[in-house]
Design a protein around this motif. Structure first.
Motif, PDB file in Angstrom:
ATOM      1  N   LEU A 296       6.542   5.891  -8.038  1.00 31.73           N
ATOM      2  CA  LEU A 296       7.138   5.230  -9.198  1.00 31.73           C
ATOM      3  C   LEU A 296       8.281   4.308  -8.782  1.00 31.73           C
ATOM      4  N   ARG A 297       9.050   4.711  -7.784  1.00 28.10           N
ATOM      5  CA  ARG A 297      10.143   3.851  -7.303  1.00 28.10           C
ATOM      6  C   ARG A 297       9.594   2.567  -6.675  1.00 28.10           C
TER       7      ARG A 297
ATOM      8  N   MET B 230       8.838  -3.589  -7.604  1.00 28.15           N
ATOM      9  CA  MET B 230       7.995  -4.781  -7.540  1.00 28.15           C
ATOM     10  C   MET B 230       8.367  -5.775  -8.637  1.00 28.15           C
ATOM     11  N   PRO B 231       8.320  -7.061  -8.343  1.00 29.78           N
ATOM     12  CA  PRO B 231       8.616  -8.071  -9.362  1.00 29.78           C
ATOM     13  C   PRO B 231       7.449  -8.257 -10.324  1.00 29.78           C
TER      14      PRO B 231
ATOM     15  N   LEU C  89      -0.396   7.541 -15.503  1.00 29.23           N
ATOM     16  CA  LEU C  89       0.808   7.450 -14.671  1.00 29.23           C
ATOM     17  C   LEU C  89       1.272   6.009 -14.502  1.00 29.23           C
ATOM     18  N   LEU C  90       0.336   5.106 -14.183  1.00 24.39           N
ATOM     19  CA  LEU C  90       0.645   3.694 -14.030  1.00 24.39           C
ATOM     20  C   LEU C  90      -0.419   2.863 -14.754  1.00 24.39           C
TER      21      LEU C  90
ATOM     22  N   HIS D  92       0.841  -1.199   0.000  1.00 20.36           N
ATOM     23  CA  HIS D  92       0.000   0.000   0.000  1.00 20.36           C
ATOM     24  C   HIS D  92       0.876   1.249   0.000  1.00 20.36           C
ATOM     25  N   VAL D  93       0.547   2.192  -0.878  1.00 17.43           N
ATOM     26  CA  VAL D  93       1.230   3.484  -0.905  1.00 17.43           C
ATOM     27  C   VAL D  93       0.194   4.595  -0.752  1.00 17.43           C
ATOM     28  N   ASP D  94       0.375   5.407   0.280  1.00 16.51           N
ATOM     29  CA  ASP D  94      -0.449   6.594   0.484  1.00 16.51           C
ATOM     30  C   ASP D  94       0.189   7.728  -0.301  1.00 16.51           C
TER      31      ASP D  94
END
Length: 263
Positions: free
Chosen positions: A186-187, A192-193, A224-225, A131-133
């Protein structure tokens, strides 16, 4: 013996059996407003004028609805004089294509057939989530935290959160992706694999609304993704989060096509 320990022993197992059976915990909770176009009054634009996120707009004299910008505030329902906008319990709004959050006059027949014929598959695949906030108000985080409570007990479905992107299958993003969080996001994705999946969680992650008008706001994950599932809501409830995760794993069907929710 502590009171809550004794209460737990008396109550027995508290976790729901949903989505296989039983209650989902969202009984009586309002979801996305449902539009009944046949009740619309000509030249009325009360709903569009009342919408704080421009989820409803007027183009060529026709109402345009983008549920990807809806924050479920019910302002359009309160402003509508004819009952065209009505409250509903439509909360499972996770979709695979962003375009399915736009209301369409007619729904593609093949999509409608798929919606009726697809069924939940066996719960046999596990999933690990990072999870990324990315600038959230923490509303989504509050609902995400509820996934581990005794009622929803996310682990029973073989779904887990991991602190490391290197062990993650899914990147779950909340927030509109503010400028300071652009590079860290983005990093994380790059760490992530393969194969790696993305879930845009909450309206601001889907479209940036209502934060996209601010000086520090972003416009969400679009462009963006590569997003695999879009889940609007402000915030999406725990059951909606679980449905989105199971949709991602093809263990639940999609309920929305062309902005229309199937009961």
């Amino acid at each position: 013996m502590p009171f809550w320990t004794w209460t737990g022993i008396k109550a027995g197992r508290a976790a729901t059996q949903w989505p296989q059976r039983g209650e989902d915990g969202q009984e009586g909770v309002l979801g996305m407003p449902r539009w009944h176009a046949e009740n619309c009054q000509s030249e009325c634009q009360n709903c569009a004028d009342s919408c704080p996120t421009q989820a409803i707009s007027i183009a060529g004299g026709q109402i345009v609805i983008d549920y990807g910008r809806c924050i479920v505030c019910q302002s359009c329902v309160e402003a509508c004089p004819s009952g065209a906008m009505q409250p509903s319990g439509d909360w499972a709004f996770a979709v695979r294509q962003r375009a399915d959050l736009h209301w369409q006059e007619t729904m593609n027949s093949s999509a409608a057939q798929e919606l009726q014929t697809r069924v939940a598959r066996s719960l046999r695949h596990s999933l690990h989530i990072k999870h990324v906030d990315a600038g959230s108000c923490n509303g989504c985080e509050s609902e995400i935290g509820a996934l581990d409570n005794p009622f929803y007990n996310l682990h029973r479905l073989g779904i887990f959160f991991t602190p490391s992107p290197r062990f993650a299958d899914l990147l779950l993003v909340t927030g509109p992706v503010t400028a300071p969080m652009h590079e860290p996001l983005l990093r994380t994705w790059e760490a992530m694999p393969e194969p790696r999946l993305v879930l845009a969680t909450g309206t601001c992650a889907v479209s940036g609304a209502p934060m996209d008008q601010g000086y520090a706001g972003g416009s969400g994950l679009e462009d963006l993704l590569p997003v695999d599932v879009w889940l609007p809501g402000c915030p999406p409830n725990p059951a909606a989060l679980i449905h989105a995760l199971l949709l991602l794993l093809e263990r639940q069907p999609q309920h929305v096509h062309g902005g229309r929710y199937a009961d």
